[in-house]
Design a protein around this motif. Structure first.
Motif, PDB file in Angstrom:
ATOM      1  N   GLN A  59       1.483  17.459  11.474  1.00 46.08           N
ATOM      2  CA  GLN A  59       1.713  18.658  11.456  1.00 46.08           C
ATOM      3  C   GLN A  59       2.891  18.923  12.100  1.00 46.08           C
ATOM      4  O   GLN A  59       3.866  19.715  11.608  1.00 46.08           O
ATOM      5  CB  GLN A  59       0.541  19.605  12.075  1.00 46.08           C
ATOM      6  N   ARG A  79       7.066  15.759   2.708  1.00 45.36           N
ATOM      7  CA  ARG A  79       6.265  17.074   3.050  1.00 45.36           C
ATOM      8  C   ARG A  79       5.040  17.144   2.078  1.00 45.36           C
ATOM      9  O   ARG A  79       3.878  17.555   2.469  1.00 45.36           O
ATOM     10  CB  ARG A  79       6.963  18.463   2.699  1.00 45.36           C
ATOM     11  N   TYR A  83       1.182  17.310   3.494  1.00 44.92           N
ATOM     12  CA  TYR A  83       0.260  18.284   3.167  1.00 44.92           C
ATOM     13  C   TYR A  83      -0.958  17.431   2.831  1.00 44.92           C
ATOM     14  O   TYR A  83      -2.148  18.245   3.347  1.00 44.92           O
ATOM     15  CB  TYR A  83       0.881  19.352   2.240  1.00 44.92           C
ATOM     16  N   GLU A  87      -4.690  17.829   4.827  1.00 45.56           N
ATOM     17  CA  GLU A  87      -6.029  18.361   4.132  1.00 45.56           C
ATOM     18  C   GLU A  87      -7.056  17.599   4.054  1.00 45.56           C
ATOM     19  O   GLU A  87      -8.207  17.563   4.292  1.00 45.56           O
ATOM     20  CB  GLU A  87      -5.612  18.813   2.760  1.00 45.56           C
TER      21      GLU A  87
END
Length: 113
Positions: A59, A79, A83, A87
């Motif tokens: 993060q 990026r 992500y 997740e």
């Protein structure tokens, strides 16, 4: 029961980011050192709370990448990967919690006669 396991492709991405210096410019020195010491195989069981540590580092890198440049194409692949990794890690953490709860419920059911 069917619990979430992280796909091999995502595990390979996690290993790549942990072993290579790709994120060195996007995270702090302390996070970089921690990333180098974390054991990716501990993700499956969340040993030593490794999932939260990976999520925090990824993060941080993601925040840096998002604010890094005016060029939207720069770091776009990283990026997207981050992500997806974040997740998957969160889903795995939830699955481990669900497994733990199911085990506790079964113990309670079998031992409460």
């Amino acid at each position: 029961m069917n619990y979430y396991t992280i796909p091999v492709r995502i595990m390979e991405s996690i290993k790549y980011y942990a072993q290579e210096d790709v994120l060195a410019n996007n995270i702090s020195y302390q996070e970089y050192d921690l990333l180098k010491t974390l054991d990716v195989t501990h993700i499956h069981t969340n040993e030593k709370n490794v999932i939260d540590k990976f999520v925090s580092i990824f993060q941080s890198a993601l925040q840096d990448l998002e604010g890094e440049s005016f060029d939207e194409e720069a770091g776009l692949e990283d990026r997207d990967n981050l992500y997806e990794i974040i997740e998957a890690l969160n889903m795995r953490k939830k699955a481990i919690q669900d497994i733990t709860l199911d085990v506790l419920k079964r113990r309670e059911e079998c031992c409460c006669y």
